[in-house]
Each structure stands twice: as C-alpha cells, then as structure tokens.
Motif scaffolding. Structure first.
Motif, PDB file in Angstrom:
ATOM      1  N   ASN A  25      -3.960   4.176   5.516  1.00 41.61           N
ATOM      2  CA  ASN A  25      -5.402   4.051   5.236  1.00 41.61           C
ATOM      3  C   ASN A  25      -6.119   3.613   6.518  1.00 41.61           C
ATOM      4  N   ARG A  76     -10.152   3.008   6.464  1.00 46.74           N
ATOM      5  CA  ARG A  76     -10.555   1.812   5.733  1.00 46.74           C
ATOM      6  C   ARG A  76     -10.168   0.548   6.484  1.00 46.74           C
ATOM      7  N   THR A  98     -12.357  -2.524   8.321  1.00 46.86           N
ATOM      8  CA  THR A  98     -12.070  -3.917   7.966  1.00 46.86           C
ATOM      9  C   THR A  98     -11.860  -4.762   9.211  1.00 46.86           C
ATOM     10  N   ASN A 158     -10.815  -8.394   0.344  1.00 47.54           N
ATOM     11  CA  ASN A 158     -11.226  -7.286  -0.502  1.00 47.54           C
ATOM     12  C   ASN A 158     -10.305  -6.073  -0.322  1.00 47.54           C
ATOM     13  N   VAL A 159      -9.983  -5.760   0.935  1.00 46.51           N
ATOM     14  CA  VAL A 159      -9.104  -4.618   1.218  1.00 46.51           C
ATOM     15  C   VAL A 159      -7.712  -4.855   0.655  1.00 46.51           C
ATOM     16  N   TYR A 174      -6.936  -6.671  -1.947  1.00 48.60           N
ATOM     17  CA  TYR A 174      -7.002  -6.495  -3.403  1.00 48.60           C
ATOM     18  C   TYR A 174      -6.936  -5.009  -3.761  1.00 48.60           C
ATOM     19  N   ILE A 175      -7.665  -4.191  -2.997  1.00 53.09           N
ATOM     20  CA  ILE A 175      -7.641  -2.745  -3.225  1.00 53.09           C
ATOM     21  C   ILE A 175      -6.232  -2.205  -3.001  1.00 53.09           C
ATOM     22  N   SER A 176      -5.576  -2.688  -1.936  1.00 53.97           N
ATOM     23  CA  SER A 176      -4.219  -2.247  -1.625  1.00 53.97           C
ATOM     24  C   SER A 176      -3.251  -2.608  -2.741  1.00 53.97           C
ATOM     25  N   ALA A 205      -4.003  -3.010  -5.931  1.00 55.04           N
ATOM     26  CA  ALA A 205      -4.305  -2.151  -7.074  1.00 55.04           C
ATOM     27  C   ALA A 205      -3.748  -0.743  -6.882  1.00 55.04           C
ATOM     28  N   GLU A 206      -3.818  -0.234  -5.645  1.00 56.10           N
ATOM     29  CA  GLU A 206      -3.349   1.128  -5.380  1.00 56.10           C
ATOM     30  C   GLU A 206      -1.823   1.225  -5.381  1.00 56.10           C
TER      31      GLU A 206
END
Length: 391
Positions: A18, A21, A25, A286-287, A289-291, A293-294
C-alpha cells in the motif's frame, strides 16, 4: 533472530503493498522531523558561532582578559598596559604569562589627513581588496611587496576629498598612501584598508581603541579568582590606575548563560514544530486500524497455525515502527538538507551544525511515535480470536 527478521520482512511487504497510502501517512512525520532537525541545526549553529566568538574574546579556560576603562573618554589616549603592568600581572600567584591582546576586529585607531583636512579612521589590515566600488583596489602582490596603497570608505572619501578620492594621497602617522579604491566596510564606517604587511612595516605603532591584557594560567586554576587579583593589583599600582579602572569580565559565565538562552529558544521552537508529529501519529494510528481491518484473514490464518496474541501484536507494532522510522529518516535527511541550504544562502549570518543528539532525537521520536500510536491498533489485532473471525 530468524523470527524477527521474518516479521520485519512481512512488515516491509505490507508497507510496499500500500505504497501510496503509506507515503501520504509518512508525509506528516517527514515534515515534522525535518522542521525539528532544521531548527535544532540552526540553533546549534548559532550557539557554536557564539561560543567561538567568546573564545576568541578570551572566554577560553586557560586565559582571561583584563579591560581598562578610562574615567574621561575624551582624555588623550594612554597605553594602560605597559611592560611594567605586564610584570605586575606575572607576579600574581598562578599567572604563567601576561601579554597585550590587540583585537583589531574593528581596526586600528588613527587619523588620516590631507594638506587641508583630517579625520578619525580605523585602519583595517587585509591581504587584498580586488572588487572595490570604485577604483582597482590592491592585490596580494601589493601585500607581499609592502606597497603603500589603501582603499577608503565612502565616509572618509567624502570627509577628505568630497568623494573624488581615487588616485589621491592620504597621510597616516606621517606616512603617505595612495588611494586605489573606495570600499565600504559594513562594520566600520570610517575604515581604511591597507595591505597587512604594509601596516606592519610602516605603521607598527598603531593600536586598537581598546587594548586588553591577556593573562595565561593553568586550566585547573581558579580563573575568576586569579583574574580579579590581577585587576586589583593593577588598580593599586598600574601605570594608568589613577585615570581609570582595570576590570575583569567573566566571559565564560556570560557564554554559558547565552548558551542556555539559545538552547531554550531552540527547544521551544522545536517543540512547537513537533506538534505536527502528534498529528502525524494520529494518521499512523488510523492507517494501522485500516491495515488491521484489511488483514483479518491473515490474522485468522496465523491464529489457525498457532500464533499467540503477543505474536500478532508484535507484528503490527513492528510494522508501525518501521513505517515511522522510514518517515523519520527521510525527514532527517530533508532537515539536514534544508539547514545546509539556509547556511549556503546566508553564509555570513547563519551557520548550521547537525549534532549527534539531533540525529538520535529524530530516530528516537520516530520510534516512539511508532510504538505509542501503533500499540492501540496492534493491541486491537491481537484480541481478535479465530472463532470471532469465523463468525
């Protein structure tokens, strides 16, 4: 070691997966670290320059300077540091030697005259003046040959020749000098620049306005005590004791105080610039948390193969630290580049100095951001149980 290497390898693969993104960051970290490093480098540069100036002025540990202040500034100049005064200073216990220090930073005091006019000047010693505002100036050959040439400031030219000075002759201490150019000196309004060797040969008696007595002693000695004893002895028996006062000023203490002020200002401004690092840390969280979840499936697979909570937590924590470290290193390099650029654009006013402490601070802060703001998402990932993921 293999396990850690594998974790780092997986983290780098995840970051590269990624790229866009993660680059956005890291921008906040890069800007924050670059700003802090630039500010600290310039602050350290100011401090270093100030210390050098104070050392040149007698703030070194093995030397001290005694000044003389005349009671009547308009009285005829008198040499306050004769050979007998230096001998008096040498008699003080702890003094290894005493000598007159002639600081000619602001020139040697004299008068320049023509047949009809006379004005106060400051003779500045230079090896060459090649690009004057008017005239040709003088070269290093003139210095080697001890030619009697000089460049004068526009103030002196106006006073003696109403501006039209090139090619004329001025007289200093009874000696004639050909004016070969008009060159202003920013610090000295009434400057007359003459080749260094010429001054030594033809004007050996010129002195600066404020000569100082430099006393030398062992660095282990009590500098302040010895210097004050010398000043006291000179005030009692010095050649100019009745016409003024001999004083010792503790420049070393002054240097330390100014250094503390520089440090306080630098750290305060750096702290203000570091606020952007807190905002960058929120972005990292934030990134991550996204990681998390993915990569739920990845967590499930690792759980199925027996990975424990601490392994999952460590994986995401290391990924956060690596992300911040990359941004921190880029910011460090950018900060050094910016400080060097400012240094190059204003060489006479600003000097930058990148210290080891600044580098360690950049790496340490980047790591801390990765740990602090990556821990919560990493903790969240570690609490995911296989049965909950399957549901």
């Amino acid at each position: 070691m293999n396990s850690l290497a594998n974790i780092i390898h997986v983290s780098l693969l995840s970051i590269m997966k990624n790229k866009r993104r993660n680059i956005f960051t890291m921008i906040g970290i890069i800007i924050g670290i670059a700003a802090v490093i630039t500010i600290m480098s310039l602050g350290n540069g100011f401090k270093k320059t100030a210390n050098e100036e104070f050392s040149n002025a007698g703030a070194s540990k093995g030397a001290a300077l005694i000044n003389y202040f005349a009671k009547d500034p308009n009285a005829p100049n008198r040499d306050p540091f004769t050979e007998s005064d230096m001998e008096l200073a040498r008699q003080v216990k702890g003094v290894k030697d005493a000598r007159v220090k002639e600081d000619d930073t602001f020139g040697l005091s004299s008068k320049a005259s023509t047949e009809k006019k006379e004005t106060d000047i400051a003779v500045v010693k230079k090896t060459s003046v090649t690009s004057p505002e008017e005239g040709e100036g003088f070269t290093e050959d003139d210095n080697l040959m001890e030619n009697r040439v000089a460049t004068i400031s526009s103030n002196v030219a106006d006073e003696l020749f109403k501006g039209n000075a090139v090619g004329k002759t001025i007289y200093i201490d009874g000696m004639g000098f050909e004016v070969v150019g008009i060159q202003n000196n920013g610090q000295i309004q009434n400057a007359v620049s003459i080749p260094t060797r010429t001054v030594k040969h033809y004007l050996p008696n010129l002195k600066p306005d404020a000569p100082q007595l430099e006393i030398l002693f062992d660095e282990k000695q009590n500098k302040k005590k010895i210097a004050n004893q010398v000043a006291k002895k000179l005030n009692q028996s010095g050649s100019a004791a009745g016409l003024g006062e001999y004083q010792y000023t503790d420049l070393e203490e002054m240097m330390k105080s100014i250094g503390k002020i520089f440090d306080s200002i630098t750290y305060f401004v750096a702290a203000v610039a570091g606020i952007s690092l807190f905002i960058a840390g929120i972005g990292v969280m934030n990134v991550m948390y996204i990681s998390v979840a993915e990569r739920t499936e990845e967590i499930a697979i690792r759980r199925a193969f027996g990975a424990k909570s601490r392994h999952i937590e460590f994986q995401f924590l290391i990924e956060s630290v690596i992300l911040c470290l990359i941004g921190g290193i880029i910011g460090l390099l950018l900060g050094i580049l910016l400080a060097s650029l400012v240094d190059a654009l204003t060489p006479e006013y600003i000097k930058s100095a990148v210290s080891l402490g600044s580098i360690l601070l950049a790496v340490g802060v980047s790591t801390l951001i990765g740990v602090v703001f990556g821990w919560i998402p990493a903790r969240s990932a570690s609490k995911k149980e296989l049965i909950d993921i399957i549901k």
